[in-house]
Write an enzyme that holds these catalytic residues in place. Structure first.
Site, mmCIF file in Angstrom:
data_model
loop_
_atom_site.group_PDB
_atom_site.id
_atom_site.type_symbol
_atom_site.label_atom_id
_atom_site.label_comp_id
_atom_site.label_asym_id
_atom_site.label_seq_id
_atom_site.Cartn_x
_atom_site.Cartn_y
_atom_site.Cartn_z
ATOM 1 N N THR A 50 -5.428 -6.828 10.783
ATOM 2 C CA THR A 50 -5.770 -5.588 10.075
ATOM 3 C C THR A 50 -5.284 -4.353 10.836
ATOM 4 O O THR A 50 -4.741 -3.426 10.232
ATOM 5 C CB THR A 50 -7.307 -5.503 9.891
ATOM 6 O OG1 THR A 50 -7.749 -6.704 9.268
ATOM 7 C CG2 THR A 50 -7.703 -4.315 9.029
ATOM 8 N N ASN A 78 -2.136 0.500 6.627
ATOM 9 C CA ASN A 78 -1.631 -0.735 7.236
ATOM 10 C C ASN A 78 -0.754 -1.578 6.304
ATOM 11 O O ASN A 78 -0.702 -2.799 6.397
ATOM 12 C CB ASN A 78 -2.777 -1.540 7.848
ATOM 13 C CG ASN A 78 -3.825 -1.936 6.828
ATOM 14 O OD1 ASN A 78 -3.682 -1.657 5.648
ATOM 15 N ND2 ASN A 78 -4.872 -2.609 7.285
ATOM 16 N N PHE A 138 -15.850 3.344 6.817
ATOM 17 C CA PHE A 138 -14.463 3.695 6.503
ATOM 18 C C PHE A 138 -14.163 3.689 4.995
ATOM 19 O O PHE A 138 -13.030 3.929 4.588
ATOM 20 C CB PHE A 138 -13.498 2.756 7.240
ATOM 21 C CG PHE A 138 -13.702 1.288 6.941
ATOM 22 C CD1 PHE A 138 -13.219 0.712 5.772
ATOM 23 C CD2 PHE A 138 -14.384 0.464 7.843
ATOM 24 C CE1 PHE A 138 -13.397 -0.639 5.497
ATOM 25 C CE2 PHE A 138 -14.566 -0.894 7.571
ATOM 26 C CZ PHE A 138 -14.068 -1.433 6.396
ATOM 27 N N HIS A 198 -2.133 -5.353 1.548
ATOM 28 C CA HIS A 198 -3.415 -6.042 1.351
ATOM 29 C C HIS A 198 -3.115 -7.471 0.952
ATOM 30 O O HIS A 198 -2.157 -7.733 0.233
ATOM 31 C CB HIS A 198 -4.238 -5.388 0.229
ATOM 32 C CG HIS A 198 -5.321 -6.305 -0.275
ATOM 33 N ND1 HIS A 198 -6.514 -6.428 0.359
ATOM 34 C CD2 HIS A 198 -5.338 -7.203 -1.302
ATOM 35 C CE1 HIS A 198 -7.247 -7.352 -0.268
ATOM 36 N NE2 HIS A 198 -6.545 -7.832 -1.289
ATOM 37 N N LYS A 245 0.822 -1.213 0.000
ATOM 38 C CA LYS A 245 0.000 0.000 0.000
ATOM 39 C C LYS A 245 0.863 1.273 0.000
ATOM 40 O O LYS A 245 2.072 1.209 0.262
ATOM 41 C CB LYS A 245 -0.936 -0.041 1.215
ATOM 42 C CG LYS A 245 -1.983 -1.174 1.150
ATOM 43 C CD LYS A 245 -2.980 -1.085 2.322
ATOM 44 C CE LYS A 245 -4.030 -2.180 2.238
ATOM 45 N NZ LYS A 245 -5.048 -2.074 3.334
ATOM 46 N N ARG A 276 2.567 -6.015 9.193
ATOM 47 C CA ARG A 276 1.837 -4.858 9.727
ATOM 48 C C ARG A 276 2.407 -4.406 11.078
ATOM 49 O O ARG A 276 2.453 -3.209 11.362
ATOM 50 C CB ARG A 276 0.343 -5.177 9.813
ATOM 51 C CG ARG A 276 -0.322 -5.067 8.425
ATOM 52 C CD ARG A 276 -1.715 -5.644 8.422
ATOM 53 N NE ARG A 276 -2.452 -5.284 7.208
ATOM 54 C CZ ARG A 276 -3.578 -5.884 6.829
ATOM 55 N NH1 ARG A 276 -4.090 -6.867 7.546
ATOM 56 N NH2 ARG A 276 -4.198 -5.493 5.724
ATOM 57 N N GLU A 300 -9.633 -10.898 -7.405
ATOM 58 C CA GLU A 300 -8.653 -9.815 -7.275
ATOM 59 C C GLU A 300 -7.486 -9.980 -8.250
ATOM 60 O O GLU A 300 -6.984 -8.994 -8.789
ATOM 61 C CB GLU A 300 -8.147 -9.761 -5.830
ATOM 62 C CG GLU A 300 -9.256 -9.336 -4.865
ATOM 63 C CD GLU A 300 -8.830 -9.359 -3.403
ATOM 64 O OE1 GLU A 300 -7.671 -9.708 -3.099
ATOM 65 O OE2 GLU A 300 -9.680 -9.009 -2.554
ATOM 66 N N ARG A 309 -1.726 -14.003 4.567
ATOM 67 C CA ARG A 309 -2.464 -13.343 5.664
ATOM 68 C C ARG A 309 -1.691 -13.468 6.972
ATOM 69 O O ARG A 309 -1.676 -12.550 7.792
ATOM 70 C CB ARG A 309 -3.857 -13.964 5.806
ATOM 71 C CG ARG A 309 -4.767 -13.800 4.599
ATOM 72 C CD ARG A 309 -5.342 -12.424 4.430
ATOM 73 N NE ARG A 309 -6.277 -12.064 5.457
ATOM 74 C CZ ARG A 309 -7.037 -10.961 5.434
ATOM 75 N NH1 ARG A 309 -6.970 -10.130 4.390
ATOM 76 N NH2 ARG A 309 -7.843 -10.670 6.408
ATOM 77 N N TYR A 347 -12.302 -2.473 -3.761
ATOM 78 C CA TYR A 347 -12.842 -2.639 -2.404
ATOM 79 C C TYR A 347 -14.372 -2.553 -2.382
ATOM 80 O O TYR A 347 -14.953 -2.203 -1.347
ATOM 81 C CB TYR A 347 -12.236 -1.587 -1.469
ATOM 82 C CG TYR A 347 -10.878 -1.958 -0.910
ATOM 83 C CD1 TYR A 347 -10.701 -3.088 -0.115
ATOM 84 C CD2 TYR A 347 -9.752 -1.164 -1.160
ATOM 85 C CE1 TYR A 347 -9.461 -3.423 0.416
ATOM 86 C CE2 TYR A 347 -8.502 -1.486 -0.631
ATOM 87 C CZ TYR A 347 -8.369 -2.622 0.156
ATOM 88 O OH TYR A 347 -7.143 -2.950 0.690
HETATM 89 P P1 RTP Z 1 -7.144 -5.690 3.283
HETATM 90 O O1 RTP Z 1 -8.450 -6.069 2.605
HETATM 91 O O2 RTP Z 1 -6.673 -4.319 2.934
HETATM 92 O O3 RTP Z 1 -6.106 -6.749 3.066
HETATM 93 O O4 RTP Z 1 -7.346 -5.687 4.868
HETATM 94 P P2 RTP Z 1 -8.106 -6.756 5.734
HETATM 95 O O5 RTP Z 1 -8.637 -7.865 4.882
HETATM 96 O O6 RTP Z 1 -7.189 -7.117 6.854
HETATM 97 O O7 RTP Z 1 -9.299 -5.890 6.304
HETATM 98 P P3 RTP Z 1 -10.730 -5.591 5.637
HETATM 99 O O8 RTP Z 1 -11.762 -5.906 6.662
HETATM 100 O O9 RTP Z 1 -10.840 -6.231 4.299
HETATM 101 O O10 RTP Z 1 -10.696 -4.020 5.466
HETATM 102 C C1 RTP Z 1 -10.074 -3.407 4.347
HETATM 103 C C2 RTP Z 1 -9.266 -2.209 4.808
HETATM 104 O O11 RTP Z 1 -10.169 -1.219 5.335
HETATM 105 C C3 RTP Z 1 -9.583 -0.568 6.424
HETATM 106 N N1 RTP Z 1 -10.413 -0.727 7.610
HETATM 107 N N2 RTP Z 1 -10.672 0.236 8.425
HETATM 108 N N3 RTP Z 1 -11.623 1.805 10.584
HETATM 109 C C4 RTP Z 1 -11.942 0.514 10.507
HETATM 110 O O12 RTP Z 1 -12.632 -0.047 11.347
HETATM 111 C C5 RTP Z 1 -11.440 -0.251 9.390
HETATM 112 N N4 RTP Z 1 -11.695 -1.531 9.166
HETATM 113 C C6 RTP Z 1 -11.026 -1.832 8.026
HETATM 114 C C7 RTP Z 1 -8.228 -1.196 6.682
HETATM 115 O O13 RTP Z 1 -7.240 -0.350 6.109
HETATM 116 C C8 RTP Z 1 -8.318 -2.521 5.971
HETATM 117 O O14 RTP Z 1 -7.046 -2.945 5.527
HETATM 118 MG MG MG Z 2 -9.796 -7.539 3.164
#
Ligand code: RTP
Ligand code: MG
Length: 141
Positions: free
Chosen positions: A93, A114, A59, A117, A11, A104, A128, A87, A51
């Site tokens: 996250t 963070n 968010f 991805h 990122k 991370r 994806e 992962r 996304y």
């Molecule tokens: P990513 O998709 O980026 O790999 O991250 P992830 O699976 O660990 O988390 P995901 O639930 O898919 O969320 C995508 C991105 O959104 C942001 N986020 N912010 N403020 C919040 O509560 C919140 N929750 C998620 C994070 O930057 C996350 O990587």
């Molecule tokens: Mg995700």
């Protein structure tokens, strides 16, 4: 164990920190191979489409703003159990909850910025990878 492909994005925060090489080294040391890669500055449309599953989340706007704030490195990683392995290497996250030694934990400070991805399931990985790469841009070894 099944050989899988997963979509990884370094990122904008990690690119800005000059951490591309260190992050890719972690994938390679863990036995994942980079079989496709490109650097790209995502447009708003590209980030929103990528996304889309989060578009109703509070968010979403910040996430799209962040993902378009600078260039990213998009890669396809291949290897045994690649989706879960990536992962695991990434960590939680929220970097504050990420296990020590994860990407991370070591390269990110906030849940918004963070560092990386990674696809979260075989279905997302397939979607994806196809979102960013044509079949002829993927180079299995
Ligand atoms: P990513 O998709 O980026 O790999 O991250 P992830 O699976 O660990 O988390 P995901 O639930 O898919 O969320 C995508 C991105 O959104 C942001 N986020 N912010 N403020 C919040 O509560 C919140 N929750 C998620 C994070 O930057 C996350 O990587
Ligand atoms: Mg995700």
């Amino acid at each position: 164990m099944a050989t899988e492909r997963t979509l990884s994005i370094i990122k904008p925060d990690a690119v800005a920190k000059n951490a591309i090489g260190e992050i890719i080294a972690r994938f390679e040391k863990a036995g994942l191979q980079v079989v496709a890669a490109k650097m790209q500055h995502l447009s708003q449309e590209q980030a929103e489409g990528f996304y889309a599953e989060h578009k109703e989340r509070p968010f979403f706007k910040d996430l799209v703003g962040f993902m378009t704030s600078g260039p990213v490195v998009v890669q396809v990683l291949e290897g045994d159990n690649a989706i879960a392995k990536n992962r695991e290497l990434m960590g939680a996250t929220n970097p504050k909850e990420a296990a020590p030694g994860t990407i991370r934990a070591d390269f990110a400070e906030t849940i918004d910025a963070n560092a990386v991805h990674g696809s979260d399931s075989p279905e997302s990985a397939q979607r994806e990878v196809a979102y960013f790469f044509h079949a002829d841009e993927i180079c299995p070894r």
